[in-house]
Scaffold this active site. Structure first.
Site, PDB file in Angstrom:
ATOM      1  CB  THR A 217      48.999  44.130  37.021  1.00 54.67           C
ATOM      2  OG1 THR A 217      48.969  43.318  36.050  1.00 54.67           O
ATOM      3  CG2 THR A 217      47.656  44.765  37.308  1.00 54.67           C
ATOM      4  N   GLY A 247      41.367  39.240  31.735  1.00 64.02           N
ATOM      5  CA  GLY A 247      41.584  38.975  33.183  1.00 64.02           C
ATOM      6  C   GLY A 247      40.756  39.750  34.163  1.00 64.02           C
TER       7      GLY A 247
HETATM    8  N1  ASP Z   1      45.723  40.401  37.257  1.00 61.84           N
HETATM    9  C1  ASP Z   1      46.302  40.473  36.013  1.00 61.84           C
HETATM   10  C2  ASP Z   1      45.748  39.506  35.042  1.00 61.84           C
HETATM   11  O1  ASP Z   1      45.428  38.719  35.441  1.00 61.84           O
HETATM   12  C3  ASP Z   1      47.779  40.147  35.991  1.00 61.84           C
HETATM   13  C4  ASP Z   1      48.644  40.712  36.987  1.00 61.84           C
HETATM   14  O2  ASP Z   1      48.149  41.329  38.093  1.00 61.84           O
HETATM   15  O3  ASP Z   1      49.810  40.543  37.442  1.00 61.84           O
HETATM   16  O4  ASP Z   1      45.599  39.778  33.859  1.00 61.84           O
END
Ligand code: ASP
Length: 351
Positions: A217, A247
């Site tokens: 991300t 998310g």
């Molecule tokens: N926070 C992101 C999600 O839960 C995933 C990530 O940050 O790797 O969609």
């Protein structure tokens, strides 16, 4: 000499506004971790299980991609662009790279699709925009900004967001654009593990949160010469997520937050835990109401995520140019730029 003068001017131009309206609060909140360098931009490319043993060439690829994002964002700031411009420019570079779990390199849902989430926020007036579950826009961060600037809304999701995007003139792509072998293989591994563990096919929480499978991300926080902070985050979400799962990344206050009086924040990690602790806004609130410094508040916000078995990382930038970049995973792709253009990139703790 010219360079020195230009940078000195830039430093002054970006410093002076902080003795204005936001100065009093900023002076308090920044006082305990005043850093000798003043940062104007920080980015992350996700936190997760990347080991210190990662191959040198891959490490180098990530370092270069993070540096490229920082250069793009800094170029905006240096030419008088806003912190929003810097955040957008930095994130677009990472969305276009297959290395990160955002845009081109997004992970797959359980059903083998890519559903992308992004948000952006300015600390100037607390305006924000976000899209969730979109499949047809090349750069979701641009769509998030369009929601902020061209609609009375903050968050548009799925089909409604896509219809809106069609009317914006933003570059659209076919869903196949987001297919990459690496992420497809990660989904197949997850599905295989899921089949082995549970013939009924029900969702295994350990599986969906397998950190090496979805890391990447991306996010950015920036401070411009007007003294405006901005933050943005963009993601494909978590590998093997269920269709329609949203998310923290497109949720203002969870994965992204910016307030000129306190801080700009972007998070990465197990999104459900960031939503449940309102991580990004909590960080800002701890600075505003408890007088914590940006480092103290970032650590405390991450501890709250960890207290419910969550993991991840946070980048946070205060109005005086202090940056905190804590994480509780093995690594976090991250970097920052000083007001005079010095770029620093890190992956693990010991660097
Ligand atoms: N926070 C992101 C999600 O839960 C995933 C990530 O940050 O790797 O969609």
């Amino acid at each position: 000499m010219m360079t020195f003068l230009k940078h000195s001017f830039y430093y002054l131009a970006t410093t002076l506004p902080f003795f204005g309206l936001t100065g009093a609060l900023a002076a308090e909140t920044g006082s305990r971790d005043e850093s000798p360098s003043r940062y104007v931009l920080a980015v992350h490319g996700g936190s997760g299980a990347m080991g210190p043993d990662m191959p040198d060439d891959l490490r180098q690829e990530y370092r270069e991609a993070v540096a490229a994002a920082l250069r793009a964002g800094y170029a905006q700031l240096e030419s008088g662009g806003s912190s929003l411009d810097a955040v957008e420019a930095a994130i677009v570079i990472m969305e276009d790279s297959p290395l990160f779990n955002a845009g081109k390199g997004a992970v797959f849902t359980h059903e083998g699709r890519n559903e992308l989430d992004a948000s952006i926020m300015t600390g100037n007036g607390l305006d924000g925009g976000a899209v969730a579950g979109v499949t047809n826009v090349k750069n979701p961060i641009r769509a998030a900004r369009a929601v902020m600037e061209d609609t009375p809304h903050v968050l548009l999701a799925t089909r409604g967001a896509e219809v809106f995007i069609e009317g914006t003139g933003l570059e659209r792509v076919e869903p196949e654009y987001f297919w990459t072998e690496r992420r497809w293989d990660a989904l197949q591994r997850a599905l295989e593990r899921e089949r082995e563990r549970d013939e009924s096919g029900s969702l295994d929480p350990d599986e969906v949160t397998h950190p090496e499978e979805y890391v990447g991300t991306v996010g950015a926080v920036a401070l411009d010469r007007e003294g405006n902070l901005a933050a943005g985050t963009s993601t494909g979400g978590m590998n093997n997520k269920r269709h329609g799962r949203i998310g923290d990344s497109p949720v203002i206050g969870a994965g992204t937050y910016a307030d000129n009086a306190t801080v700009a924040v972007s998070g990465t990690g197990w999104g459900e835990k960031f939503i449940r602790t309102a991580a990004a806004h909590s960080l800002s609130a701890m600075m505003a109401y408890q007088g914590l410094s940006v480092s103290e508040a970032a650590e405390a916000a991450l501890e709250r995520v960890a207290s419910i078995d969550g993991y991840g990382g946070i980048i946070a930038l205060d109005p005086r140019g202090n940056v905190a970049m804590p994480f509780n995973t093995r690594g976090m792709y991250r970097g920052r730029v000083t007001a005079d253009g010095r770029i620093e990139v890190f992956i693990h703790h010991e660097e």
